[in-house]
Design an enzyme around this catalytic site. Structure first.
Site, PDB file in Angstrom:
ATOM      1  N   THR A   1      11.298  21.450  15.204  1.00 54.75           N
ATOM      2  CA  THR A   1      10.006  20.946  15.675  1.00 54.75           C
ATOM      3  C   THR A   1       8.871  21.417  14.767  1.00 54.75           C
ATOM      4  OG1 THR A   1      10.112  22.825  17.171  1.00 54.75           O
ATOM      5  CG2 THR A   1      10.550  20.667  18.108  1.00 54.75           C
TER       6      THR A   1
ATOM      7  N   PHE B   1       3.879  18.819  23.360  1.00 59.18           N
ATOM      8  CA  PHE B   1       4.602  20.001  23.834  1.00 59.18           C
ATOM      9  C   PHE B   1       5.183  19.787  25.225  1.00 59.18           C
ATOM     10  CE2 PHE B   1       1.760  21.837  20.578  1.00 59.18           C
ATOM     11  CZ  PHE B   1       2.714  22.496  19.806  1.00 59.18           C
TER      12      PHE B   1
ATOM     13  N   CYS C   1       6.657  23.322  26.580  1.00 53.36           N
ATOM     14  CA  CYS C   1       7.115  24.225  25.524  1.00 53.36           C
ATOM     15  C   CYS C   1       6.655  25.664  25.754  1.00 53.36           C
ATOM     16  CB  CYS C   1       6.574  23.746  24.176  1.00 53.36           C
ATOM     17  SG  CYS C   1       7.124  24.736  22.801  1.00 53.36           S
TER      18      CYS C   1
END
Ligand code: MNH
Length: 478
Positions: A287, A415, A422
Site C-alpha cells: 500500500t 484507508f 487502517c
C-alpha cells in the site's frame, strides 16, 4: 418500491466470470460501473456480489450500525497465511478485539513519532542506492552508509515500485520487530519478499479461478504452500528469538509479547503474534510503496505541481534532513499525498455487507443480510457530485486550505472506514512524508519514456505498471 439491481448477461454455471479480466479485475469492475451505473451485481461462480461506486450509496453503507466488513474473495485466501489476525478477521472473532485494543495505541501518532529515526535509517538506504549520497551528514547518519555495495548513477533505469517496495517492507519490518530484511543489500529481492509477492498474487488469482480448475493446479498449490511456509517460519523464528532473548526495546513485537488486553486481561498467543507481524508486513508495504510510486507518476505528469512542491520543501528544509516537526509545515506535500490516494487508492476495493436485510438508495435497492458488497473506491473518488467535472485531474489544491476538512463525510476513504479502518495510517503517512520529501529535496526525477501513460498492475493492491524513471542529483543543487 425496490428495482432490480443491474447485471450483465450471464453464462450458465459460470455466471459473469468471463466479464472479468484476469490480470487487472479492477479495470473490469470500473468499466462495468461506467456501463451499469452506481450499483450492479455479478454472479461469480455461484456467488452474487454487489459493486457500489457512487458517493451517495457509499456514504449510506459507510455506517457501522448497518454494515460491517466481510472477509471474502482474495482476503479470505490471505487467511491461509495470517488466519484471524487484524486485517483478515471477521469483526466477531475474539483475536481481532484483543489485537485491536493492544495495537491501536501502539500505532498512534505519538508512538509512530518515536519511529522517525528508524524510518530514516531505511529511507537513507534508498537515497544512498540512487546516487550514493546522503546530502548532509547528521547525527542520524546510519551505519549502513558505510556498507552500501553498489551505487546507481544518473543513467540507471529505476523501477520505482521495486525500490519503494524495498523501503516499505524494510521499514515496517525494522520498526515493528527490529528485524532487518536488508532488501537494499541484494540485487534480487530477499526470499521473504519474493514469497510474499507471489503469495499475494496467487491469493488474488485463486479467487477468480474456478474451484475445479484450482483442484488440478498442483504446481501452483505446492508453490503457494511453500511460500506460506517460508513466511511463517521467519515470523515464528523472530517471535521465538525475541522470547528467549528479550531486548530493551519497546517495539510492536515487544508490546504484543508483554502487554495484556485491557478489556479481557488476555495476552496474545504466540501464533496470533506471528500472524499479526506478517499482517503488518502484508498490509504495510504494498500500500505504502504503491502510493509512493503513484505519487512519482502524478508529479512527473504535472511538472508545475512538482515545482510547487519542491519550492515548499526548499523553503522549509533547505538542505537539512526533514524532522518530524517539519511535516505540518509542508501542507502542499500533504495535499499531494491526499490527491495521490484519491486518484490512485492503492487498496482499491473494500468489502462490506449488511447486518440485516435492508434497502439502500431511499428504498430503491434491496440488500440481503450478509451478501458481499464491494466498494469501488476508485469510482467513489471520482464521483463528480463530490469532486466536480475535473475529477480526473491531479489537482492537489483541492485538498488544501481547509478544503479537505470540508469534504462531505466518507467521500475520501483510501484507508477504509469505521472501526475496521487502517491501523497503520499514521505510520504510512509519516513514512511517505519522510521518503518523498527526502527524494524530491535531492533528486531531479524524469520518465524514461516521456510519453508514458498510467497503466496499473494488481495483486491485493494496485501499483503503476511498467513505470520507469531516472534520478540525478539536482541540477540546481548548491
Ligand atoms: Mn492499512 C486496513 C489502506 C498502510 C496495516 N488499510 C486497511 C484498510 C485499508 C488500508 C483501505 C481497510 C481494509 C478493509 O476494509 O478491508 N493501509 C492502507 C493504505 C496504506 C496503508 C492506503 C498506505 C498508504 N496499513 C498500512 C500500514 C500498516 C497497515 C503501513 C501497518 C503497519 N491496514 C493495516 C491493518 C489493517 C489495515 C493491520 C486492518 C485493521 C483492522 O481491520 O482492524
Amino acid at each position: 418500491m425496490s428495482v432490480p439491481i443491474p447485471q450483465p448477461p450471464t453464462i450458465p454455471f459460470i455466471g459473469n466470470v468471463t466479464s472479468l479480466e484476469r490480470e487487472v479485475p479492477l479495470r473490469s469492475f470500473r468499466l462495468l460501473a461506467k456501463t451499469y451505473g452506481e450499483i450492479y451485481q455479478l454472479d461469480l461462480l455461484g456467488q452474487r456480489i454487489l459493486y457500489v461506486s457512487s458517493y451517495k450509496l457509499v456514504n449510506e453503507i459507510s455506517d457501522d450500525t448497518r454494515f460491517h466488513k466481510r472477509v471474502t474473495g482474495p482476503l479470505r485466501e490471505v487467511r491461509n497465511l495470517v488466519g484471524d489476525a487484524l486485517f483478515t478477521a471477521e469483526d466477531n472473532e475474539p483475536n481481532w478485539g484483543i489485537a485491536h485494543r493492544l495495537l491501536m495505541p501502539a500505532f498512534g501518532t505519538l508512538a509512530v513519532k518515536d519511529m522517525m529515526e528508524e524510518m530514516r535509517d531505511i529511507s537513507n538506504q534508498l537515497l544512498l542506492k540512487v546516487l550514493g549520497t546522503v546530502s548532509t551528514p547528521t547525527a542520524y547518519a546510519p551505519r549502513s552508509e558505510l556498507l552500501i555495495p553498489a551505487r546507481f548513477g544518473p543513467n540507471a533505469v529505476i523501477d520505482p515500485s521495486d525500490d519503494f517496495t524495498r523501503v516499505a517492507l524494510d521499514t515496517i519490518a525494522y520498526c515493528s520487530m527490529s528485524h532487518r530484511l536488508n532488501s537494499f543489500y541484494t540485487d534480487q529481492q530477499p526470499e521473504f519478499a519474493v514469497a510474499m509477492g507471489d503469495f499475494l498474487r496467487e491469493s488474488g488469482q485463486r479467487f477468480v479461478r474456478p474451484r475445479i480448475l484450482q483442484a488440478v493446479m498442483h504446481g501452483k498449490t505446492t508453490k503457494y504452500q511453500a511460500d506460506i511456509k517460508t513466511m511463517k517460519d521467519l515470523a515464528d523464528q523472530i517471535v521465538a528469538t525475541r522470547k528467549s532473548h528479550p531486548v530493551p526495546k519497546h517495539d510492536l513485537l515487544d508490546i504484543m509479547l508483554n502487554s495484556r488486553d485491557p478489556k479481557t486481561g488476555q495476552a496474545m498467543t504466540e501464533q496470533s503474534i506471528a500472524e499479526n507481524l506478517l499482517t503488518f508486513l502484508i498490509a504495510g508495504h504494498e500500500t505504502s510503496s504503491g502510493m509512493m510510486s503513484f505519487m512519482v507518476y502524478f508529479l512527473l505528469k504535472n511538472p508545475e505541481k512538482m515545482r510547487k512542491l519542491r519550492t515548499q520543501i526548499d523553503e522549509v528544509l533547505g538542505d537539512r534532513p526533514i524532522q518530524y516537526e517539519d511535516i505540518t509545515k509542508l501542507p502542499y506535500l500533504i495535499a499531494v499525498m491526499r490527491e495521490t490516494l484519491r486518484l490512485a487508492a492503492t487498496a482499491p476495493i473494500r468489502q462490506t455487507a449488511a447486518l440485516e436485510d435492508t434497502t439502500i438508495g431511499g428504498g430503491k435497492y434491496s440488500i440481503k443480510k450478509g451478501a458481499p458488497i464491494l466498494v469501488l473506491v476508485w469510482e467513489l473518488h471520482r464521483d463528480p457530485a463530490v469532486w466536480g467535472d475535473d475529477a480526473e485531474e491531479f489537482r492537489p489544491e483541492r485538498m488544501l486550505d481547509g478544503k479537505f476538512e470540508a469534504l462531505p463525510p466518507n467521500a475520501w476513504q483510501p484507508f477504509g472506514h469505521g472501526f475496521r479502518a487502517c491501523i497503520g495510517r499514521a505510520f504510512a503517512w509519516q513514512e511517505v512524508c519522510l521518503v518523498m520529501a527526502s527524494v524530491i529535496q535531492r533528486f531531479d526525477l524524469s520518465f524514461v519514456d516521456p510519453s508514458y501513460n498510467l497503466e496499473i498492475k494488481q495483486t491485493l493492491t494496485v501499483k503503476p505498471k511498467d513505470l520507469y524513471i531516472r534520478a540525478s542529483l539536482r541540477a540546481d543543487a548548491v
